[in-house]
Design an enzyme around this catalytic site. Structure first.
Site, PDB file in Angstrom:
ATOM      1  N   GLY A  31       0.867  -1.175   0.000  1.00  0.00           N
ATOM      2  CA  GLY A  31       0.000   0.000   0.000  1.00  0.00           C
ATOM      3  C   GLY A  31       0.897   1.215   0.000  1.00  0.00           C
ATOM      4  O   GLY A  31       2.020   1.153   0.524  1.00  0.00           O
ATOM      5  N   ASN A  32       0.462   2.301  -0.596  1.00  0.00           N
ATOM      6  CA  ASN A  32       1.277   3.504  -0.651  1.00  0.00           C
ATOM      7  C   ASN A  32       0.414   4.745  -0.855  1.00  0.00           C
ATOM      8  O   ASN A  32      -0.706   4.642  -1.354  1.00  0.00           O
ATOM      9  CB  ASN A  32       2.352   3.385  -1.745  1.00  0.00           C
ATOM     10  N   SER A  47       9.738   2.909  -0.825  1.00  0.00           N
ATOM     11  CA  SER A  47       9.527   1.516  -1.218  1.00  0.00           C
ATOM     12  C   SER A  47       9.955   0.550  -0.118  1.00  0.00           C
ATOM     13  O   SER A  47      11.069   0.660   0.416  1.00  0.00           O
ATOM     14  CB  SER A  47      10.340   1.235  -2.487  1.00  0.00           C
ATOM     15  N   SER A  77       8.115   4.520  -3.665  1.00  0.00           N
ATOM     16  CA  SER A  77       7.249   3.350  -3.834  1.00  0.00           C
ATOM     17  C   SER A  77       7.363   2.771  -5.238  1.00  0.00           C
ATOM     18  O   SER A  77       7.457   3.510  -6.222  1.00  0.00           O
ATOM     19  CB  SER A  77       5.798   3.777  -3.581  1.00  0.00           C
ATOM     20  N   SER A  78       7.295   1.442  -5.321  1.00  0.00           N
ATOM     21  CA  SER A  78       7.396   0.790  -6.635  1.00  0.00           C
ATOM     22  C   SER A  78       6.178   1.103  -7.510  1.00  0.00           C
ATOM     23  O   SER A  78       6.197   0.895  -8.711  1.00  0.00           O
ATOM     24  CB  SER A  78       7.538  -0.723  -6.460  1.00  0.00           C
ATOM     25  N   GLU A  79       5.108   1.621  -6.891  1.00  0.00           N
ATOM     26  CA  GLU A  79       3.926   2.013  -7.681  1.00  0.00           C
ATOM     27  C   GLU A  79       3.993   3.474  -8.114  1.00  0.00           C
ATOM     28  O   GLU A  79       2.973   4.058  -8.494  1.00  0.00           O
ATOM     29  CB  GLU A  79       2.636   1.754  -6.896  1.00  0.00           C
ATOM     30  N   HIS A  98      -3.357   4.188  -2.064  1.00  0.00           N
ATOM     31  CA  HIS A  98      -3.455   2.827  -2.601  1.00  0.00           C
ATOM     32  C   HIS A  98      -3.383   1.839  -1.448  1.00  0.00           C
ATOM     33  O   HIS A  98      -2.415   1.834  -0.694  1.00  0.00           O
ATOM     34  CB  HIS A  98      -2.327   2.576  -3.595  1.00  0.00           C
ATOM     35  N   HIS A 100      -4.383  -2.323   0.097  1.00  0.00           N
ATOM     36  CA  HIS A 100      -4.663  -3.729  -0.213  1.00  0.00           C
ATOM     37  C   HIS A 100      -5.731  -4.219   0.769  1.00  0.00           C
ATOM     38  O   HIS A 100      -5.603  -5.290   1.349  1.00  0.00           O
ATOM     39  CB  HIS A 100      -3.391  -4.557  -0.090  1.00  0.00           C
ATOM     40  N   HIS A 162      -5.450  -7.266  -7.035  1.00  0.00           N
ATOM     41  CA  HIS A 162      -4.415  -6.466  -6.396  1.00  0.00           C
ATOM     42  C   HIS A 162      -4.972  -5.604  -5.252  1.00  0.00           C
ATOM     43  O   HIS A 162      -4.718  -5.906  -4.091  1.00  0.00           O
ATOM     44  CB  HIS A 162      -3.753  -5.613  -7.495  1.00  0.00           C
TER      45      HIS A 162
HETATM   46 ZN   LIG Z   1      -0.331  -2.579  -4.387  1.00  0.00          ZN
END
Ligand SMILES: [Zn+2]
Length: 220
Positions: A31-32, A47, A77-79, A98, A100, A162
């Site tokens: 989550g981010n 991240s 973050s990887s997103e 974001h 989960h 996701h």
């Molecule tokens: Zn995610």
């Protein structure tokens, strides 16, 4: 943008990130969150750092156009591509959350949009929460799918298999939409056990949203 503004935004981002984490909407570091910093930068969670020890100085400042890190000691973050794609396609969006979260993720796995069952979802989102096509987490394809499915009107989008993305005029608004969508998803699933849930009609959703925008709370 001066140092005080940066620190204040970093602290607001930390506060909302920890709230989502403690409420179980984010677990581990899945989550981010991010928000705009002036017109041309964003600030985003780092991240893969454990969120229970997160400090406001861990937040990463990124250039909105190029995605390069402007300030911060960690990788963003990887997103990041997902956040950048949404800010670029939706100029009204100031913050993105974001999560989960479990019940929203159940709809994301079933690849079914979340229909409006509760008044608070009608009030805060004004419509169903659609599902973006599956793509690998962190990929440009996922970013593209999510931004397209979010479109110009929605305040939330499910990512197939996701989780959930919500947007808002600030972090509090995006976080509150995330909570309300999760509650709506949970109530719908339980309501299914009792029979066929009665959903709000499009016109009823519109009316609830309109009343919320113009007449709810302390408006005079
Ligand atoms: Zn995610």
């Amino acid at each position: 943008m001066n140092d005080n503004d940066l620190e204040k935004t970093q602290k607001t981002l930390l506060k909302n990130t920890l709230a989502m984490y403690r409420e179980g909407l984010i677990f581990g570091s899945w989550g981010n969150l991010s928000c705009k910093l002036g017109e041309d930068k964003i600030i985003i969670t780092p991240s893969a750092l454990p969120y229970d020890n997160l400090q406001y100085t861990d937040m990463v400042v990124v250039d909105l156009e190029t995605g390069t890190v402007v300030e911060g000691k960690w990788k963003p973050s990887s997103e990041l591509p997902l956040h950048l794609a949404i800010y670029k396609s939706r100029r009204d969006v100031q913050a993105i959350v974001h999560t989960h979260s479990i019940f929203s993720s159940a709809f994301a796995v079933a690849r079914q949009e979340i229909p409006v069952a509760l008044e608070e979802l009608a009030q805060l989102a004004g419509g169903n929460i659609p599902v973006a096509k599956y793509a690998l987490p962190g990929s440009d394809k996922l970013a593209d799918n999510a931004a397209k499915t979010l479109g110009t009107e929605s305040f939330g989008v499910l990512l197939a298999n996701h989780g959930l993305i919500t947007v808002g005029e600030d972090l509090e608004a995006a976080a509150q939409r995330s909570r309300v969508i999760e509650r709506n998803a949970q109530v719908l699933l339980w309501s299914n056990l009792l029979g066929t849930p009665g959903l709000l009609e499009k016109e009823e959703v519109k009316e609830l949203r309109r009343k919320f925008l113009y007449f709810y709370g302390q408006h005079k």
